[in-house]
Design a protein around this motif. Structure first.
Motif, PDB file in Angstrom:
ATOM      1  N   GLN A   1     -28.571  -2.800  -7.341  1.00  0.00           N
ATOM      2  CA  GLN A   1     -27.544  -2.913  -6.010  1.00  0.00           C
ATOM      3  C   GLN A   1     -27.125  -4.325  -5.967  1.00  0.00           C
ATOM      4  O   GLN A   1     -27.772  -5.319  -5.761  1.00  0.00           O
ATOM      5  CB  GLN A   1     -28.117  -2.187  -4.798  1.00  0.00           C
ATOM      6  CG  GLN A   1     -26.982  -2.512  -3.843  1.00  0.00           C
ATOM      7  CD  GLN A   1     -27.585  -1.643  -2.312  1.00  0.00           C
ATOM      8  OE1 GLN A   1     -28.672  -0.906  -2.461  1.00  0.00           O
ATOM      9  NE2 GLN A   1     -26.787  -1.732  -1.236  1.00  0.00           N
ATOM     10  N   PRO A   2     -25.919  -4.714  -5.884  1.00  0.00           N
ATOM     11  CA  PRO A   2     -25.164  -6.023  -5.777  1.00  0.00           C
ATOM     12  C   PRO A   2     -25.527  -6.596  -4.389  1.00  0.00           C
ATOM     13  O   PRO A   2     -25.700  -5.859  -3.266  1.00  0.00           O
ATOM     14  CB  PRO A   2     -23.835  -5.858  -6.131  1.00  0.00           C
ATOM     15  CG  PRO A   2     -23.503  -4.588  -6.595  1.00  0.00           C
ATOM     16  CD  PRO A   2     -24.837  -3.726  -6.126  1.00  0.00           C
ATOM     17  N   ALA A   3     -25.605  -7.804  -4.147  1.00  0.00           N
ATOM     18  CA  ALA A   3     -25.758  -8.511  -2.906  1.00  0.00           C
ATOM     19  C   ALA A   3     -24.528  -8.482  -2.257  1.00  0.00           C
ATOM     20  O   ALA A   3     -24.516  -8.263  -0.841  1.00  0.00           O
ATOM     21  CB  ALA A   3     -26.742  -9.937  -3.119  1.00  0.00           C
ATOM     22  N   ALA A   4     -23.404  -8.747  -2.639  1.00  0.00           N
ATOM     23  CA  ALA A   4     -22.218  -8.771  -2.033  1.00  0.00           C
ATOM     24  C   ALA A   4     -21.589  -7.564  -1.468  1.00  0.00           C
ATOM     25  O   ALA A   4     -22.154  -6.393  -2.005  1.00  0.00           O
ATOM     26  CB  ALA A   4     -21.009  -9.261  -3.187  1.00  0.00           C
ATOM     27  N   ALA A   5     -21.244  -7.567  -0.246  1.00  0.00           N
ATOM     28  CA  ALA A   5     -20.868  -6.137   0.246  1.00  0.00           C
ATOM     29  C   ALA A   5     -19.659  -6.638   1.136  1.00  0.00           C
ATOM     30  O   ALA A   5     -19.412  -7.884   1.611  1.00  0.00           O
ATOM     31  CB  ALA A   5     -21.950  -5.463   1.192  1.00  0.00           C
ATOM     32  N   PRO A   6     -18.813  -5.778   1.397  1.00  0.00           N
ATOM     33  CA  PRO A   6     -17.570  -5.774   2.435  1.00  0.00           C
ATOM     34  C   PRO A   6     -18.112  -6.222   3.802  1.00  0.00           C
ATOM     35  O   PRO A   6     -19.306  -5.856   4.191  1.00  0.00           O
ATOM     36  CB  PRO A   6     -16.718  -4.421   2.678  1.00  0.00           C
ATOM     37  CG  PRO A   6     -17.175  -3.760   1.321  1.00  0.00           C
ATOM     38  CD  PRO A   6     -18.776  -4.349   1.074  1.00  0.00           C
ATOM     39  N   PRO A   7     -17.185  -6.678   4.661  1.00  0.00           N
ATOM     40  CA  PRO A   7     -17.446  -7.180   5.976  1.00  0.00           C
ATOM     41  C   PRO A   7     -17.820  -5.806   7.012  1.00  0.00           C
ATOM     42  O   PRO A   7     -17.189  -4.988   6.635  1.00  0.00           O
ATOM     43  CB  PRO A   7     -16.255  -8.139   6.465  1.00  0.00           C
ATOM     44  CG  PRO A   7     -15.330  -7.609   5.736  1.00  0.00           C
ATOM     45  CD  PRO A   7     -16.017  -7.392   4.266  1.00  0.00           C
ATOM     46  N   VAL A   8     -18.670  -6.072   7.909  1.00  0.00           N
ATOM     47  CA  VAL A   8     -18.834  -5.067   8.653  1.00  0.00           C
ATOM     48  C   VAL A   8     -17.709  -4.995   9.967  1.00  0.00           C
ATOM     49  O   VAL A   8     -18.004  -6.126  10.677  1.00  0.00           O
ATOM     50  CB  VAL A   8     -20.338  -4.773   9.103  1.00  0.00           C
ATOM     51  CG1 VAL A   8     -20.789  -3.583  10.068  1.00  0.00           C
ATOM     52  CG2 VAL A   8     -21.501  -4.652   7.963  1.00  0.00           C
ATOM     53  N   VAL A   9     -17.309  -4.077  10.221  1.00  0.00           N
ATOM     54  CA  VAL A   9     -16.433  -3.821  11.584  1.00  0.00           C
ATOM     55  C   VAL A   9     -16.697  -2.669  12.197  1.00  0.00           C
ATOM     56  O   VAL A   9     -17.375  -1.736  11.905  1.00  0.00           O
ATOM     57  CB  VAL A   9     -14.949  -4.081  10.965  1.00  0.00           C
ATOM     58  CG1 VAL A   9     -14.606  -5.267  10.412  1.00  0.00           C
ATOM     59  CG2 VAL A   9     -14.515  -2.734  10.179  1.00  0.00           C
ATOM     60  N   GLY A  10     -16.075  -2.452  13.377  1.00  0.00           N
ATOM     61  CA  GLY A  10     -16.121  -1.510  14.056  1.00  0.00           C
ATOM     62  C   GLY A  10     -15.204  -0.431  13.795  1.00  0.00           C
ATOM     63  O   GLY A  10     -14.548  -0.357  13.135  1.00  0.00           O
ATOM     64  N   ARG A  11     -15.454   0.805  14.288  1.00  0.00           N
ATOM     65  CA  ARG A  11     -14.468   2.182  14.025  1.00  0.00           C
ATOM     66  C   ARG A  11     -13.004   1.708  14.256  1.00  0.00           C
ATOM     67  O   ARG A  11     -12.313   2.108  13.423  1.00  0.00           O
ATOM     68  CB  ARG A  11     -14.967   3.349  14.888  1.00  0.00           C
ATOM     69  CG  ARG A  11     -14.247   4.473  14.734  1.00  0.00           C
ATOM     70  CD  ARG A  11     -14.378   5.241  13.201  1.00  0.00           C
ATOM     71  NE  ARG A  11     -13.496   6.365  13.054  1.00  0.00           N
ATOM     72  CZ  ARG A  11     -14.033   7.598  13.285  1.00  0.00           C
ATOM     73  NH1 ARG A  11     -15.338   7.887  13.519  1.00  0.00           N
ATOM     74  NH2 ARG A  11     -13.335   8.380  12.667  1.00  0.00           N
TER      75      ARG A  11
ATOM     76  N   ALA B   1     -11.273  -1.053  14.206  1.00  0.00           N
ATOM     77  CA  ALA B   1     -10.890  -2.068  12.882  1.00  0.00           C
ATOM     78  C   ALA B   1     -10.729  -1.147  11.690  1.00  0.00           C
ATOM     79  O   ALA B   1     -10.152  -1.227  10.687  1.00  0.00           O
ATOM     80  CB  ALA B   1     -11.600  -3.148  12.753  1.00  0.00           C
ATOM     81  N   PHE B   2     -12.009  -0.706  11.321  1.00  0.00           N
ATOM     82  CA  PHE B   2     -11.956   0.143   9.959  1.00  0.00           C
ATOM     83  C   PHE B   2     -10.804   1.323   9.868  1.00  0.00           C
ATOM     84  O   PHE B   2     -10.198   1.504   8.703  1.00  0.00           O
ATOM     85  CB  PHE B   2     -13.193   1.171   9.854  1.00  0.00           C
ATOM     86  CG  PHE B   2     -13.655   1.894   8.703  1.00  0.00           C
ATOM     87  CD1 PHE B   2     -13.939   1.315   7.540  1.00  0.00           C
ATOM     88  CD2 PHE B   2     -13.306   3.297   8.681  1.00  0.00           C
ATOM     89  CE1 PHE B   2     -13.825   2.034   6.344  1.00  0.00           C
ATOM     90  CE2 PHE B   2     -13.331   4.123   7.687  1.00  0.00           C
ATOM     91  CZ  PHE B   2     -13.652   3.311   6.379  1.00  0.00           C
ATOM     92  N   ASP B   3     -10.532   2.100  10.873  1.00  0.00           N
ATOM     93  CA  ASP B   3      -9.474   3.144  10.815  1.00  0.00           C
ATOM     94  C   ASP B   3      -8.146   2.237  10.683  1.00  0.00           C
ATOM     95  O   ASP B   3      -7.320   3.064   9.950  1.00  0.00           O
ATOM     96  CB  ASP B   3      -9.460   3.960  11.992  1.00  0.00           C
ATOM     97  CG  ASP B   3     -10.566   4.910  12.435  1.00  0.00           C
ATOM     98  OD1 ASP B   3     -11.262   5.106  11.220  1.00  0.00           O
ATOM     99  OD2 ASP B   3     -10.727   5.128  13.499  1.00  0.00           O
ATOM    100  N   ALA B   4      -8.034   1.275  11.250  1.00  0.00           N
ATOM    101  CA  ALA B   4      -6.629   0.545  11.007  1.00  0.00           C
ATOM    102  C   ALA B   4      -6.528   0.199   9.663  1.00  0.00           C
ATOM    103  O   ALA B   4      -5.515   0.237   8.887  1.00  0.00           O
ATOM    104  CB  ALA B   4      -6.583  -0.691  11.964  1.00  0.00           C
ATOM    105  N   ALA B   5      -7.448  -0.314   9.030  1.00  0.00           N
ATOM    106  CA  ALA B   5      -7.497  -0.944   7.758  1.00  0.00           C
ATOM    107  C   ALA B   5      -7.584   0.176   6.524  1.00  0.00           C
ATOM    108  O   ALA B   5      -6.727   0.281   5.720  1.00  0.00           O
ATOM    109  CB  ALA B   5      -8.788  -1.738   7.258  1.00  0.00           C
ATOM    110  N   LEU B   6      -8.051   1.330   7.013  1.00  0.00           N
ATOM    111  CA  LEU B   6      -8.133   2.377   6.115  1.00  0.00           C
ATOM    112  C   LEU B   6      -6.475   3.066   6.194  1.00  0.00           C
ATOM    113  O   LEU B   6      -6.044   3.542   4.960  1.00  0.00           O
ATOM    114  CB  LEU B   6      -9.136   3.428   6.698  1.00  0.00           C
ATOM    115  CG  LEU B   6      -8.920   4.832   5.587  1.00  0.00           C
ATOM    116  CD1 LEU B   6      -9.348   4.426   4.158  1.00  0.00           C
ATOM    117  CD2 LEU B   6     -10.087   5.907   6.282  1.00  0.00           C
TER     118      LEU B   6
END
Length: 235
Positions: free
Chosen positions: A17-27, A29-34
Protein backbone atom coordinates in the motif's frame (compact mmCIF):
# COMPACT_ATOMS: atom_id res chain seq x y z
CA UNK A 1 -2.11 1.60 -22.32
CA UNK A 2 -1.39 -1.60 -20.46
CA UNK A 3 1.73 -3.20 -19.12
CA UNK A 4 3.72 -5.45 -21.42
CA UNK A 5 4.63 -7.69 -18.48
CA UNK A 6 1.72 -9.27 -16.59
CA UNK A 7 4.08 -10.53 -13.89
CA UNK A 8 4.77 -6.91 -12.96
CA UNK A 9 1.13 -6.56 -11.99
CA UNK A 10 1.70 -9.03 -9.16
CA UNK A 11 5.09 -7.66 -8.11
CA UNK A 12 5.71 -6.71 -4.49
CA UNK A 13 5.87 -2.92 -5.08
CA UNK A 14 2.46 -3.08 -6.71
CA UNK A 15 0.90 -4.92 -3.78
CA UNK A 16 2.37 -2.79 -1.03
CA UNK A 17 0.00 0.00 0.00
CA UNK A 18 1.42 3.40 -1.00
CA UNK A 19 2.00 6.03 1.66
CA UNK A 20 0.53 8.81 -0.46
CA UNK A 21 -3.22 9.39 -0.29
CA UNK A 22 -5.73 12.13 -1.15
CA UNK A 23 -6.55 14.83 1.42
CA UNK A 24 -9.32 13.99 3.88
CA UNK A 25 -12.39 16.25 3.75
CA UNK A 26 -15.90 16.27 5.11
CA UNK A 27 -19.05 15.03 3.38
CA UNK A 28 -20.06 18.38 1.89
CA UNK A 29 -16.64 19.00 0.36
CA UNK A 30 -16.47 15.44 -0.96
CA UNK A 31 -19.95 15.65 -2.52
CA UNK A 32 -19.06 18.96 -4.21
CA UNK A 33 -15.80 17.63 -5.63
CA UNK A 34 -17.49 14.42 -6.79
CA UNK A 35 -20.27 16.37 -8.49
CA UNK A 36 -17.71 18.33 -10.48
CA UNK A 37 -16.00 15.12 -11.53
CA UNK A 38 -19.27 13.48 -12.54
CA UNK A 39 -20.09 16.52 -14.69
CA UNK A 40 -16.74 16.17 -16.48
CA UNK A 41 -17.32 12.45 -16.99
CA UNK A 42 -20.80 13.03 -18.39
CA UNK A 43 -19.30 15.31 -21.03
CA UNK A 44 -16.78 12.59 -21.89
CA UNK A 45 -19.71 10.16 -22.27
CA UNK A 46 -21.58 12.56 -24.52
CA UNK A 47 -18.47 13.16 -26.61
CA UNK A 48 -17.95 9.41 -26.90
CA UNK A 49 -21.54 9.08 -28.09
CA UNK A 50 -20.84 11.66 -30.80
CA UNK A 51 -17.67 9.82 -31.86
CA UNK A 52 -19.53 6.51 -31.91
CA UNK A 53 -22.21 8.04 -34.10
CA UNK A 54 -19.53 9.07 -36.60
CA UNK A 55 -18.01 5.59 -36.43
CA UNK A 56 -21.34 4.09 -37.50
CA UNK A 57 -21.22 6.37 -40.54
CA UNK A 58 -17.79 5.25 -41.74
CA UNK A 59 -17.66 3.71 -45.22
CA UNK A 60 -16.56 0.10 -45.57
CA UNK A 61 -14.25 -1.67 -47.97
CA UNK A 62 -14.21 -5.15 -49.41
CA UNK A 63 -11.51 -7.41 -48.01
CA UNK A 64 -9.83 -10.39 -49.61
CA UNK A 65 -11.30 -13.66 -48.40
CA UNK A 66 -7.99 -14.80 -46.93
CA UNK A 67 -7.31 -18.50 -46.44
CA UNK A 68 -5.95 -18.80 -42.91
CA UNK A 69 -4.72 -21.93 -41.17
CA UNK A 70 -6.90 -23.05 -38.30
CA UNK A 71 -6.55 -25.90 -35.80
CA UNK A 72 -8.52 -28.15 -38.13
CA UNK A 73 -6.99 -26.98 -41.40
CA UNK A 74 -7.56 -24.11 -43.85
CA UNK A 75 -10.30 -21.65 -42.92
CA UNK A 76 -11.45 -18.63 -44.89
CA UNK A 77 -12.09 -15.20 -43.44
CA UNK A 78 -15.78 -15.61 -44.28
CA UNK A 79 -15.85 -18.84 -42.28
CA UNK A 80 -14.73 -16.98 -39.15
CA UNK A 81 -18.18 -15.40 -39.07
CA UNK A 82 -19.79 -18.77 -38.45
CA UNK A 83 -23.54 -18.18 -38.43
CA UNK A 84 -23.15 -14.45 -37.71
CA UNK A 85 -22.92 -11.35 -39.91
CA UNK A 86 -20.54 -9.35 -37.70
CA UNK A 87 -17.00 -10.33 -36.76
CA UNK A 88 -14.53 -8.94 -34.24
CA UNK A 89 -10.92 -10.00 -34.82
CA UNK A 90 -8.22 -9.52 -32.22
CA UNK A 91 -4.86 -9.22 -33.95
CA UNK A 92 -2.60 -10.82 -31.38
CA UNK A 93 1.12 -10.09 -31.66
CA UNK A 94 2.89 -13.43 -32.15
CA UNK A 95 5.68 -13.34 -34.72
CA UNK A 96 6.58 -16.39 -36.81
CA UNK A 97 9.89 -16.86 -34.97
CA UNK A 98 8.52 -16.16 -31.47
CA UNK A 99 8.15 -18.97 -28.97
CA UNK A 100 5.49 -17.21 -26.92
CA UNK A 101 2.70 -14.75 -27.54
CA UNK A 102 3.00 -11.09 -26.63
CA UNK A 103 2.43 -10.69 -22.85
CA UNK A 104 0.38 -7.52 -23.35
CA UNK A 105 -1.84 -9.18 -25.97
CA UNK A 106 -2.16 -12.20 -23.69
CA UNK A 107 -3.35 -9.86 -20.95
CA UNK A 108 -5.86 -8.36 -23.39
CA UNK A 109 -7.26 -11.79 -24.30
CA UNK A 110 -7.63 -12.53 -20.60
CA UNK A 111 -9.76 -9.34 -20.40
CA UNK A 112 -12.39 -10.74 -22.78
CA UNK A 113 -15.83 -11.44 -21.29
CA UNK A 114 -15.99 -14.68 -19.34
CA UNK A 115 -19.24 -15.37 -21.16
CA UNK A 116 -18.61 -14.69 -24.84
CA UNK A 117 -22.20 -15.69 -25.47
CA UNK A 118 -23.09 -12.11 -24.55
CA UNK A 119 -21.18 -11.11 -27.70
CA UNK A 120 -22.39 -13.82 -30.06
CA UNK A 121 -26.04 -13.39 -29.07
CA UNK A 122 -25.77 -9.93 -30.63
CA UNK A 123 -24.64 -11.41 -33.92
CA UNK A 124 -20.93 -10.80 -33.34
CA UNK A 125 -18.48 -13.64 -33.93
CA UNK A 126 -15.00 -13.49 -32.40
CA UNK A 127 -11.68 -14.85 -33.60
CA UNK A 128 -7.99 -14.13 -33.11
CA UNK A 129 -5.40 -13.87 -35.88
CA UNK A 130 -1.61 -14.04 -35.53
CA UNK A 131 1.30 -14.47 -37.90
CA UNK A 132 2.94 -17.38 -36.06
CA UNK A 133 2.35 -20.93 -37.35
CA UNK A 134 -0.80 -22.61 -36.08
CA UNK A 135 1.17 -25.11 -33.96
CA UNK A 136 2.60 -22.29 -31.84
CA UNK A 137 -0.78 -20.62 -31.52
CA UNK A 138 -2.47 -23.80 -30.38
CA UNK A 139 0.26 -24.45 -27.80
CA UNK A 140 -0.10 -20.93 -26.38
CA UNK A 141 -3.89 -21.12 -26.45
CA UNK A 142 -3.86 -24.41 -24.56
CA UNK A 143 -1.36 -23.10 -22.02
CA UNK A 144 -3.63 -20.13 -21.28
CA UNK A 145 -6.87 -22.08 -21.32
CA UNK A 146 -8.55 -19.99 -24.01
CA UNK A 147 -11.61 -21.39 -25.81
CA UNK A 148 -11.44 -18.84 -28.64
CA UNK A 149 -10.83 -19.66 -32.29
CA UNK A 150 -7.28 -18.64 -33.20
CA UNK A 151 -6.00 -18.83 -36.76
CA UNK A 152 -2.65 -18.25 -38.42
CA UNK A 153 -1.99 -15.80 -41.25
CA UNK A 154 1.51 -17.23 -41.71
CA UNK A 155 0.97 -18.33 -45.32
CA UNK A 156 -0.92 -15.18 -46.32
CA UNK A 157 -0.15 -11.48 -46.83
CA UNK A 158 -2.81 -10.44 -44.30
CA UNK A 159 -0.45 -9.06 -41.66
CA UNK A 160 1.46 -7.00 -44.22
CA UNK A 161 -1.63 -5.85 -46.13
CA UNK A 162 -3.19 -4.28 -43.05
CA UNK A 163 -0.10 -3.08 -41.23
CA UNK A 164 -0.19 -5.51 -38.34
CA UNK A 165 3.38 -6.41 -39.31
CA UNK A 166 5.54 -3.50 -40.44
CA UNK A 167 9.02 -3.28 -41.89
CA UNK A 168 11.55 -0.45 -41.59
CA UNK A 169 14.21 0.59 -44.13
CA UNK A 170 16.65 -1.91 -42.63
CA UNK A 171 14.25 -4.78 -43.22
CA UNK A 172 13.49 -5.19 -39.53
CA UNK A 173 9.94 -6.19 -38.71
CA UNK A 174 7.73 -5.39 -35.76
CA UNK A 175 4.09 -6.00 -34.97
CA UNK A 176 1.14 -4.00 -33.72
CA UNK A 177 -1.80 -5.19 -31.63
CA UNK A 178 -5.33 -4.21 -32.40
CA UNK A 179 -8.85 -5.09 -33.43
CA UNK A 180 -10.57 -5.35 -36.81
CA UNK A 181 -14.34 -5.20 -37.25
CA UNK A 182 -16.01 -6.83 -40.23
CA UNK A 183 -19.43 -7.09 -41.81
CA UNK A 184 -20.45 -10.04 -43.97
CA UNK A 185 -22.92 -8.92 -46.62
CA UNK A 186 -24.11 -11.10 -49.50
CA UNK A 187 -21.25 -13.49 -48.75
CA UNK A 188 -18.58 -10.79 -49.07
CA UNK A 189 -16.42 -9.66 -46.11
CA UNK A 190 -16.06 -5.92 -45.55
CA UNK A 191 -13.83 -4.06 -43.12
CA UNK A 192 -15.84 -1.42 -41.25
CA UNK A 193 -13.39 -0.28 -38.54
CA UNK A 194 -9.98 -1.05 -37.09
CA UNK A 195 -7.95 0.29 -34.19
CA UNK A 196 -4.56 -0.18 -32.57
CA UNK A 197 -2.39 1.31 -29.81
CA UNK A 198 -4.55 2.89 -27.09
CA UNK A 199 -7.65 2.45 -29.23
CA UNK A 200 -7.65 -1.12 -27.95
CA UNK A 201 -8.46 0.08 -24.44
CA UNK A 202 -12.13 0.51 -25.30
CA UNK A 203 -12.73 -3.20 -24.65
CA UNK A 204 -10.28 -3.72 -21.78
CA UNK A 205 -12.40 -3.58 -18.61
CA UNK A 206 -9.48 -4.11 -16.25
CA UNK A 207 -7.84 -0.90 -17.48
CA UNK A 208 -11.04 1.06 -16.84
CA UNK A 209 -11.43 -0.46 -13.39
CA UNK A 210 -7.88 0.59 -12.54
CA UNK A 211 -8.50 4.10 -13.92
CA UNK A 212 -11.22 4.67 -11.35
CA UNK A 213 -9.17 3.69 -8.33
CA UNK A 214 -7.38 6.45 -6.44
CA UNK A 215 -3.96 5.47 -7.83
CA UNK A 216 -5.03 4.77 -11.43
CA UNK A 217 -2.86 2.34 -13.37
CA UNK A 218 0.27 3.39 -11.50
CA UNK A 219 2.13 3.78 -14.79
CA UNK A 220 4.75 6.40 -15.52
CA UNK A 221 2.88 8.07 -18.39
CA UNK A 222 -0.06 9.06 -16.20
CA UNK A 223 -0.57 12.59 -14.91
CA UNK A 224 -0.85 11.81 -11.19
CA UNK A 225 -0.27 13.83 -8.00
CA UNK A 226 3.23 14.10 -6.62
CA UNK A 227 4.38 11.00 -4.72
CA UNK A 228 1.71 8.83 -6.35
CA UNK A 229 3.06 5.32 -7.09
CA UNK A 230 4.17 4.97 -10.71
CA UNK A 231 6.13 2.24 -12.43
CA UNK A 232 7.51 1.81 -15.97
CA UNK A 233 4.69 0.79 -18.27
CA UNK A 234 6.89 -1.68 -20.11
CA UNK A 235 9.30 -2.36 -17.27
Amino acid sequence: MTSNDPERIASAPKLNQPAAAPPVVGRNAFDAALAQQVAREKEVTRHNDRVSAERRRLPMMEVENYAFEGPDGPIRLTELFGEHYLLLVQNVMFGPDWEQGCPSCTWAVDNLPANMGRVTENGIAFAMISQAPIEKLEAWRTRNGWPHLWVSSHETSYHYDWGWTRTNDQGEEWQLPGYSYYLLKDGVPYLTYMTTARGTEAILPTAHIMDRTVYGRQQDWENSPEDWPQYPTYG
